[in-house]
Design a protein around this motif. Structure first.
Motif, mmCIF file in Angstrom:
data_model
loop_
_atom_site.group_PDB
_atom_site.id
_atom_site.type_symbol
_atom_site.label_atom_id
_atom_site.label_comp_id
_atom_site.label_asym_id
_atom_site.label_seq_id
_atom_site.Cartn_x
_atom_site.Cartn_y
_atom_site.Cartn_z
ATOM 1 N N THR A 181 -1.463 -6.337 -10.129
ATOM 2 C CA THR A 181 -0.904 -6.611 -11.448
ATOM 3 C C THR A 181 -1.655 -5.791 -12.489
ATOM 4 O O THR A 181 -2.741 -5.276 -12.228
ATOM 5 N N GLN A 182 -1.055 -5.698 -13.655
ATOM 6 C CA GLN A 182 -1.655 -4.914 -14.732
ATOM 7 C C GLN A 182 -1.306 -5.674 -16.008
ATOM 8 O O GLN A 182 -0.234 -5.478 -16.577
ATOM 9 N N ILE A 183 -2.206 -6.564 -16.412
ATOM 10 C CA ILE A 183 -1.876 -7.533 -17.454
ATOM 11 C C ILE A 183 -2.398 -7.090 -18.814
ATOM 12 O O ILE A 183 -3.561 -6.714 -18.955
ATOM 13 N N THR A 184 -1.517 -7.128 -19.798
ATOM 14 C CA THR A 184 -1.906 -6.864 -21.174
ATOM 15 C C THR A 184 -1.870 -8.185 -21.937
ATOM 16 O O THR A 184 -0.906 -8.944 -21.813
ATOM 17 N N LEU A 185 -2.921 -8.442 -22.720
ATOM 18 C CA LEU A 185 -3.004 -9.681 -23.479
ATOM 19 C C LEU A 185 -2.620 -9.384 -24.922
ATOM 20 O O LEU A 185 -3.162 -8.482 -25.538
ATOM 21 N N ILE A 193 2.363 -15.932 -12.950
ATOM 22 C CA ILE A 193 2.270 -14.609 -12.325
ATOM 23 C C ILE A 193 3.087 -14.565 -11.036
ATOM 24 O O ILE A 193 3.826 -13.602 -10.801
ATOM 25 N N ARG A 194 2.964 -15.600 -10.216
ATOM 26 C CA ARG A 194 3.750 -15.631 -8.981
ATOM 27 C C ARG A 194 5.237 -15.529 -9.290
ATOM 28 O O ARG A 194 5.970 -14.764 -8.660
ATOM 29 N N VAL A 195 5.672 -16.314 -10.278
ATOM 30 C CA VAL A 195 7.092 -16.335 -10.617
ATOM 31 C C VAL A 195 7.525 -14.979 -11.179
ATOM 32 O O VAL A 195 8.583 -14.443 -10.810
ATOM 33 N N LEU A 196 6.719 -14.407 -12.054
ATOM 34 C CA LEU A 196 7.074 -13.107 -12.629
ATOM 35 C C LEU A 196 7.206 -12.051 -11.530
ATOM 36 O O LEU A 196 8.144 -11.239 -11.543
ATOM 37 N N LYS A 197 6.275 -12.064 -10.592
ATOM 38 C CA LYS A 197 6.361 -11.115 -9.467
ATOM 39 C C LYS A 197 7.659 -11.292 -8.704
ATOM 40 O O LYS A 197 8.367 -10.327 -8.411
ATOM 41 N N ALA A 198 7.938 -12.561 -8.372
ATOM 42 C CA ALA A 198 9.139 -12.844 -7.583
ATOM 43 C C ALA A 198 10.385 -12.394 -8.331
ATOM 44 O O ALA A 198 11.273 -11.745 -7.764
ATOM 45 N N LYS A 199 10.452 -12.720 -9.623
ATOM 46 C CA LYS A 199 11.625 -12.351 -10.406
ATOM 47 C C LYS A 199 11.732 -10.827 -10.507
ATOM 48 O O LYS A 199 12.823 -10.259 -10.455
ATOM 49 N N LEU A 247 0.837 -1.198 0.000
ATOM 50 C CA LEU A 247 0.000 0.000 0.000
ATOM 51 C C LEU A 247 0.875 1.252 0.000
ATOM 52 O O LEU A 247 0.677 2.174 -0.793
ATOM 53 N N ALA A 248 1.829 1.238 0.878
ATOM 54 C CA ALA A 248 2.709 2.404 1.001
ATOM 55 C C ALA A 248 3.534 2.591 -0.266
ATOM 56 O O ALA A 248 3.739 3.718 -0.729
ATOM 57 N N LYS A 249 4.012 1.493 -0.803
ATOM 58 C CA LYS A 249 4.888 1.592 -1.973
ATOM 59 C C LYS A 249 4.107 1.954 -3.236
ATOM 60 O O LYS A 249 4.647 2.516 -4.176
ATOM 61 N N GLY A 250 2.830 1.579 -3.230
ATOM 62 C CA GLY A 250 2.061 1.773 -4.455
ATOM 63 C C GLY A 250 2.619 0.929 -5.583
ATOM 64 O O GLY A 250 2.451 1.231 -6.757
ATOM 65 N N ARG A 251 3.275 -0.185 -5.210
ATOM 66 C CA ARG A 251 3.887 -1.078 -6.184
ATOM 67 C C ARG A 251 2.829 -1.702 -7.082
ATOM 68 O O ARG A 251 1.759 -2.082 -6.627
ATOM 69 N N ASN A 252 3.111 -1.791 -8.379
ATOM 70 C CA ASN A 252 2.280 -2.633 -9.218
ATOM 71 C C ASN A 252 3.145 -3.288 -10.291
ATOM 72 O O ASN A 252 4.265 -2.856 -10.561
ATOM 73 N N TYR A 253 2.604 -4.334 -10.883
ATOM 74 C CA TYR A 253 3.387 -5.168 -11.786
ATOM 75 C C TYR A 253 2.755 -5.187 -13.177
ATOM 76 O O TYR A 253 1.810 -5.934 -13.412
ATOM 77 N N PRO A 254 3.281 -4.415 -14.115
ATOM 78 C CA PRO A 254 2.788 -4.506 -15.488
ATOM 79 C C PRO A 254 3.378 -5.731 -16.191
ATOM 80 O O PRO A 254 4.596 -5.857 -16.317
#
Lengths: 345, 345
Positions: free
Chosen positions: A94-98, A311-317, A55-62
């Motif tokens: 996450t913010q996923i583009t197909l 998705i889990r792996v991509l986040k971790a990496k 929340l504090a970081k406002g992190r998101n994963y495109p």
DNA sequence: CAATTTTTGATGTACGTAAATCAAAAATGT
DNA sequence: ACATTTTTGATTTACGTACATCAAAAATTG
């Protein structure tokens, strides 16, 4: 109550700012002080509240997901799972583009990968086509710090971070054991129906299947592989010719897609019950054929698991964290008509 | 950017407080205003940030898990999964207490349930013993607003909120199909080895197995059920007697626990390869026997899935939310030696 | 010992939501 | 039109962490 950064600061006798510096590896802390803080963390059993931190970081994963187009049921199911993940993106940050691409086309896939590259995502998941120029494109992404996961179909030698899919050699072996045992009571040959030997998954499955048949059921005669290009119409024609040519056929292992043609041929020629049929991927069609008895067993990879794992792996990496490989391994499911899961919307 | 409550308030032309009242079903909002807010939510596509909401609420979920003691490998694996969930409790805002009880003892289980009751948890998960007094204890918990989920073994008629376990009739049917087809090439009878017919799971599995054998393999002779009380020593004795008595034995379906005795008997009498053996639950022992070929197939319920599903359901019930039953259904895994998952720590 | 650098403290703001309070406005009943 | 009730607004504090700033203290250097 669960300890917070405040408790850690008090316990260590330092300020909040110092605890923060230790926790986030910021510079400007003497190693003695760092140790004190880390001891406090250990004794209190402090764990960072990830929700609050995010929340504090406002992190998101495109992320970008590159999938083949076409009427392949399994791939459409996979796309459905990606869309389901997109719907969850709010809570998962996450913010996923197909990005859909024509199937089996290395050139277009390379273009798609560089298009994805330009959008500067944190990670890319791709159903790979096994070609050197694709591997090069993946390398470029990784050199630029973008995590890459191959999905369903792997691309060894590309340096991808991870493969989210099943062990297709083991899948072929499993099919072999089932085929050998299900046809145990009768004579006759066994045919293998593939999509194309240019695809890695299919090659691996054939390898596993042939190995088990040779090792454990050497008496069973294996016919030359038939390639149906995953095309229902072509498959139906080929299977019709096969059953006419081989009246003594005991089983068919269909290791690719396009099972509609297979099922149609078996049912129309009246061979649906006599020939032991093992296929891949649980789709509405294969499910119906399993229930009716035309298909005897279906080997399946759970597309939902694969997408979520990717998705889990991509986040971790993306965060530079380690992945527990064993935990991300995708299982090979075996379905008979008796253990079919309930149909989902 | 993702919309927040502020955006919703601005869009609807109301204050933050009103949006909050709508979102959390607080009273004091005219239905016209409520509609305006809901329209704003819909058009903006606002979704509550669950992480932030949980942070603000400081919500946590105290749960009690009641599991049988003893050296049953499956149950110990289940306990391991619960402990893994306890380790995750920080990030999941759960607070899990583990309550071990002697196996198959209804009286003690009732005591354990009332002990759990006194700690006033938000929910209880219990491996049920099928007895009326246990059902009564469960009812008392639910009357007090505590969510109850049965784990692995169900307790119909107790009004429990949910059952986190497999469909054991379907499991028995699956075993029946495998047994019928694996023994297709040979004559001989089939034996069923159970733990105890007093346990619901075992009764259900037998029912499914017998049904399929009767429907689809009527020529196969089924021997009377042997009850081994899940005790390795007793099981070994009974199986030794069985193979001596029935030289013509084609298969054994072991639907309970205590497979060590079964494996020992088969291997010591030299029948490990000739008799088709199907068992339940993937444990270190059954895994080894599968690999060596003594056991031909293992049906498994994934203890990790069951525990995680139970927690999800307990949380939802504690919050008064609906559960998507289809999504919480636990699958029956079939393992052959070829598709064994990698061994986990 | 003074000057400098490094380390630490104190403090504030932000993230998005929950929840409470009190005042103001609007609707309702008589 | 008045009193009463209901609805709404405005504002504040809190959750636990991240991150930035500036001042103060301590350590290091010459």
């Amino acid at each position: 109550m669960r300890p917070t950064v405040h408790d850690v600061a008090a316990k260590a006798g330092v300020s909040l700012a110092t605890v923060d510096r230790v926790l986030n590896n910021r510079p400007g802390v003497r190693s003695v002080t760092r140790d004190r803080v880390e001891r406090a963390i250990a004794t209190l059993g402090y764990v960072r509240d990830v929700a609050a931190a995010n929340l504090a970081k406002g992190r998101n994963y495109p992320f970008v997901f590159i999938l083949p187009e076409g009427d392949n049921s399994f791939m459409r199911g996979l796309e459905g799972e990606v869309r389901a993940a997109m719907a969850r993106s709010a809570s998962e940050r996450t913010q996923i583009t197909l990005l859909p691409v024509p199937a089996f086309d290395a050139q277009v896939l390379v273009q798609a990968l560089s298009e994805a590259h330009e959008s500067r995502p944190a990670g890319v998941a791709v159903v790979a086509v096994d070609a050197p120029e694709v591997a090069e494109a993946v390398k470029r992404l990784r050199d630029d710090g973008i995590a890459v996961v191959t999905l369903v179909s792997d691309l060894p030698g590309s340096g991808r971070d991870h493969f989210a899919g099943v062990d297709n050699i083991a899948a072929g072996r499993t099919a072999g054991t089932l085929m050998g045992r299900f046809t145990g009571g009768r004579d006759g040959s066994v045919a293998v129906l593939a999509g194309s030997m240019l695809v890695r998954d299919h090659r691996d499955r054939l390898e596993g299947f042939s190995a088990v048949m040779a090792e454990e059921f050497p008496a069973r005669r294996l016919l030359p592989v038939i390639e149906g290009q995953d095309d229902p119409v072509l498959v139906e024609k080929l299977v019709r010719a096969l059953v006419e040519r081989e009246p003594d056929l005991a089983g068919i292992y269909s290791l690719g897609a396009g099972n509609r043609g297979l099922v149609a041929a078996l049912e129309k020629t009246g061979n649906s019950k006599t020939i032991c049929t093992i296929a891949h991927e649980l789709t509405p069609h294969s499910r119906a054929a399993l229930r009716s008895g035309t298909i005897d067993a279906v080997l399946n990879q759970d597309a939902g698991h694969e997408v979520r794992s990717a998705i889990r792996v991509l986040k971790a990496k993306a965060d530079g964290l380690a992945v527990i490989e064993a935990q991300e391994r995708i299982r090979i499911d075996i379905f008979l008509k008796d253990n079919l899961p309930i149909e989902q919307a």
